[in-house]
Design a protein around this motif. Structure first.
Motif, PDB file in Angstrom:
ATOM      1  N   ILE A  82     -68.461 -14.691 -17.538  1.00 48.20           N
ATOM      2  CA  ILE A  82     -68.195 -15.340 -18.387  1.00 48.20           C
ATOM      3  C   ILE A  82     -68.981 -16.842 -18.286  1.00 48.20           C
ATOM      4  O   ILE A  82     -69.519 -16.768 -16.607  1.00 48.20           O
ATOM      5  CB  ILE A  82     -66.744 -16.376 -18.078  1.00 48.20           C
ATOM      6  N   LEU A 140     -56.620 -19.963 -19.232  1.00 43.11           N
ATOM      7  CA  LEU A 140     -57.838 -19.028 -19.553  1.00 43.11           C
ATOM      8  C   LEU A 140     -57.525 -18.483 -20.870  1.00 43.11           C
ATOM      9  O   LEU A 140     -58.576 -18.324 -22.452  1.00 43.11           O
ATOM     10  CB  LEU A 140     -58.723 -17.551 -18.860  1.00 43.11           C
ATOM     11  N   VAL A 143     -58.221 -19.850 -25.093  1.00 45.85           N
ATOM     12  CA  VAL A 143     -59.933 -20.408 -25.237  1.00 45.85           C
ATOM     13  C   VAL A 143     -60.574 -19.402 -25.310  1.00 45.85           C
ATOM     14  O   VAL A 143     -59.966 -18.205 -24.847  1.00 45.85           O
ATOM     15  CB  VAL A 143     -59.945 -22.333 -23.829  1.00 45.85           C
ATOM     16  N   ASN A 144     -61.819 -19.878 -25.392  1.00 49.60           N
ATOM     17  CA  ASN A 144     -63.199 -18.565 -25.531  1.00 49.60           C
ATOM     18  C   ASN A 144     -64.057 -19.214 -25.708  1.00 49.60           C
ATOM     19  O   ASN A 144     -64.881 -20.158 -25.602  1.00 49.60           O
ATOM     20  CB  ASN A 144     -62.985 -18.673 -27.695  1.00 49.60           C
ATOM     21  N   PRO A 145     -64.887 -18.556 -24.326  1.00 44.87           N
ATOM     22  CA  PRO A 145     -66.109 -18.566 -23.306  1.00 44.87           C
ATOM     23  C   PRO A 145     -66.841 -18.297 -24.706  1.00 44.87           C
ATOM     24  O   PRO A 145     -66.851 -17.446 -25.770  1.00 44.87           O
ATOM     25  CB  PRO A 145     -65.644 -17.320 -22.539  1.00 44.87           C
ATOM     26  N   PHE A 147     -68.463 -21.556 -22.286  1.00 44.14           N
ATOM     27  CA  PHE A 147     -68.218 -23.092 -22.403  1.00 44.14           C
ATOM     28  C   PHE A 147     -69.478 -23.397 -21.779  1.00 44.14           C
ATOM     29  O   PHE A 147     -70.137 -23.465 -21.617  1.00 44.14           O
ATOM     30  CB  PHE A 147     -67.293 -23.488 -21.096  1.00 44.14           C
ATOM     31  N   ASP A 197     -65.004 -25.752 -25.832  1.00 46.86           N
ATOM     32  CA  ASP A 197     -65.114 -23.907 -25.469  1.00 46.86           C
ATOM     33  C   ASP A 197     -66.189 -23.667 -27.049  1.00 46.86           C
ATOM     34  O   ASP A 197     -66.734 -24.610 -27.648  1.00 46.86           O
ATOM     35  CB  ASP A 197     -63.943 -23.245 -25.779  1.00 46.86           C
ATOM     36  N   SER A 198     -66.597 -22.380 -27.297  1.00 48.91           N
ATOM     37  CA  SER A 198     -66.925 -22.412 -27.445  1.00 48.91           C
ATOM     38  C   SER A 198     -66.757 -22.576 -29.848  1.00 48.91           C
ATOM     39  O   SER A 198     -67.659 -22.453 -30.255  1.00 48.91           O
ATOM     40  CB  SER A 198     -67.253 -20.045 -28.174  1.00 48.91           C
ATOM     41  N   LEU A 203     -61.140 -28.768 -23.569  1.00 48.21           N
ATOM     42  CA  LEU A 203     -60.936 -27.988 -22.269  1.00 48.21           C
ATOM     43  C   LEU A 203     -60.414 -29.043 -21.193  1.00 48.21           C
ATOM     44  O   LEU A 203     -59.212 -29.470 -21.025  1.00 48.21           O
ATOM     45  CB  LEU A 203     -61.658 -27.149 -21.218  1.00 48.21           C
ATOM     46  N   THR A 214     -54.392 -26.325 -23.329  1.00 48.60           N
ATOM     47  CA  THR A 214     -55.200 -25.672 -21.881  1.00 48.60           C
ATOM     48  C   THR A 214     -54.064 -25.085 -20.592  1.00 48.60           C
ATOM     49  O   THR A 214     -53.646 -24.844 -19.455  1.00 48.60           O
ATOM     50  CB  THR A 214     -56.537 -25.752 -21.257  1.00 48.60           C
TER      51      THR A 214
END
Length: 542
Positions: A82, A140, A143-145, A147, A197-198, A203, A214
């Protein structure tokens, strides 16, 4: 001082011994047991040991001290894959970022409370009220990395923690409790720091509040830790302490790539210390082997490195080790202060009270007799509290801090009264009446002298009360005074008076001005007075 709650059941599980053994010995590692309840104990630790601000950190230290598990703890770290990117626009806003991924988390009510309490304790001890360091803990899996840490428009909106509706960051500063509390840290920046995030989901809005998306719950299994701030060392300390505390509870730590670098590493620092110097300072005969053994009890890695040296591996969470003498102090703790031989001092003197302290004591006794409660404000404050809120011009000769650690500590106090009003602000939800006083040093033109001040707030506080209280204190101090009409803008016109001694104003009393009350968020009248203790007979001429 930090007071940490230690749940017995959780602490026993981590330490691998019973609570009686722990509580009987915990004071020997530098703590004070404040209270013992049926299911927990509240224990106070010095702020230089933030690694002990959680049951996990205390258990780690106690296992070593009790000989259950000695030597350097091992915290393996592997890459998470990540990454974070940092917006260059943050350079003059909040440029430093630390992060980590924490997996295999197993929460129960006690462990989740522990990590949240550790977070807040670090905000105080390391983060200087979040201005220097702010910590975010996120689920974690929500959300989507990768970041991004960006400088965002103040109108950017998201749903903050504990709310169900979206708010702009500007609105959060005005309406959210955390926003109002910490707005002063970011209010003057044209852009606000934000972690997304992506998918552009928010966050965190550091140092103010996380996003509701989150939220960490008892079902969370993987955590993303973000730590932002203005000081890289302090940020790294916070990351290391939280990661190692979670690892003590059974979690695994993974690093995050930030600017091409993997963080954290959790590797120990290395230093070589002198055995003879330690022996001389402690008055205890030591060998390299015995000194290394004592250090291993304190959870250092240590091994003899010659006839007069020990190689020491300092754990990554021990931010307080900055000098060899810090290591020697831990040797003394491991030996036990009760085992060190006491000796009388080589010189003998007879002291007597200083006149300054004698008069301060008289003032304190007078205030106490009037029903006032003493408080002790910090010596460092800021221009907003001292002058802007008080409607007073800034004093020439005020001593400013060259490199302040936060916007709250920029000047040495030149008056005491504004700091008492700040105390009333903190306690404005408490029962009335409230009567507070303080006696202490102020600094002006690089000269230190003493003042006394008192405040009384309740629905009927008025000029007469201020006059009566000031008169009682002045008479106890044997100060012969007169009064003149005052022009002090902190007080209401017509309800204020200067205290005059030998033709010079040495203080003021009266009713605090409504504008000042609003500035300090006070709802009731305040009768107040302040005076210069140099006016007490026997002090140098003003």
């Amino acid at each position: 001082m930090a007071v940490i709650t230690l749940p017995y059941r959780y602490l026993e599980r981590l330490t691998r011994t019973d609570r009686k053994t722990i509580l009987n010995r915990i004071a020997l590692i530098g703590s004070d047991v404040e209270r013992m309840e049926e299911d927990h104990a509240d224990v106070e630790f010095f702020p230089d040991r933030p690694d002990l601000f959680s049951p996990e950190g205390v258990a780690r230290a106690m296992r070593g001290y009790l000989g259950i598990e000695t030597g350097l703890p091992s915290y393996p770290v592997k890459p998470s894959g990540i990454s974070f990117t940092i917006d260059p626009k943050l350079e003059n806003i909040r440029p430093v970022l630390g992060a980590a991924v924490i997996r295999n988390v197993t929460f129960d009510d006690e462990s989740i409370q522990s990590i949240m309490s550790l977070q807040e304790s670090l905000h105080w001890a390391v983060g200087r009220g979040r201005s220097k360091v702010a910590i975010g803990i996120h689920d974690l899996n929500t959300v989507n990395p990768p970041f991004r840490y960006i400088a965002a428009s103040r109108s950017r909106a998201f749903v903050p923690l504990d709310y169900s509706e979206s708010m702009s960051m500007e609105e959060i500063l005005e309406k959210h409790p955390k926003g109002r509390e910490y707005a002063k840290i970011v209010r003057n920046f044209p852009l606000f720091p934000l972690i997304v995030d992506s998918h552009d989901h928010v966050l965190s809005f550091p140092p103010i509040i996380n996003g509701e998306r989150t939220r960490v719950t008892i079902d969370t299994k993987s955590i993303l830790l973000d730590t932002t701030g203005t000081d890289r060392r302090a940020v790294n300390v916070a990351v290391n302490i939280i990661c190692t505390a979670m690892a003590e509870a059974g979690a695994t730590i993974e690093s995050v790539e930030i600017g091409g670098m993997q963080t954290p590493t959790l590797t120990p620092a290395e230093r070589v210390v002198s055995v003879s110097e330690c022996s001389r300072l402690l008055g205890v005969p030591l060998t390299p082997a015995s000194m290394a053994g004592y250090l291993e009890r304190m959870r250092f890695g240590a091994e003899p490195a010659g006839s007069d040296s020990v190689k020491v591996h300092v754990p990554c969470y021990r931010a307080d080790i900055m000098h060899d003498w810090d290591v020697f102090e831990d040797v003394a703790i491991a030996i036990g202060y009760d085992q060190l031989e006491s000796q009388p001092p080589r010189t003998f003197t007879v002291g007597k009270p200083h006149p300054v302290q004698v008069n301060a004591a008289i003032a304190r006794e007078a205030f106490t007799g009037l029903g006032y409660l003493e408080v002790m404000p910090f010596t460092l404050t800021n221009e907003d509290v001292l002058y802007q809120r008080m409607q007073r011009p800034e004093r020439e000769g005020a001593l400013h801090v060259m490199h302040p650690i936060s916007i709250e500590n920029t000047v040495v106090r030149t008056e005491l009264l504004p700091l008492l009003l700040e105390f009333l602000t903190i306690n404005r939800r408490r029962e009335l009446p409230q009567r507070l006083f303080t006696v202490g040093d102020v600094v002006l033109d690089c000269r230190t002298y003493q003042q006394a001040a008192g405040v009384s707030t309740h629905p009927d506080a008025d000029f007469s009360e201020a006059y009566a209280s000031a008169d009682a204190v002045l008479r106890e101090l044997s100060i012969d005074y007169t009064v003149n009409e005052s022009q002090d803008p902190a007080f209401i016109d017509g309800r204020r008076a200067d205290i005059v001694v030998k033709g010079k104003s040495i203080g003021v009393f009266g009713e605090i001005h409504p504008t000042v009350l609003v500035a300090f968020e006070l709802e009731h009248p305040v009768a107040a007075f302040e005076l210069d203790l140099r006016a007490v007979p026997g002090y140098p001429a003003l």
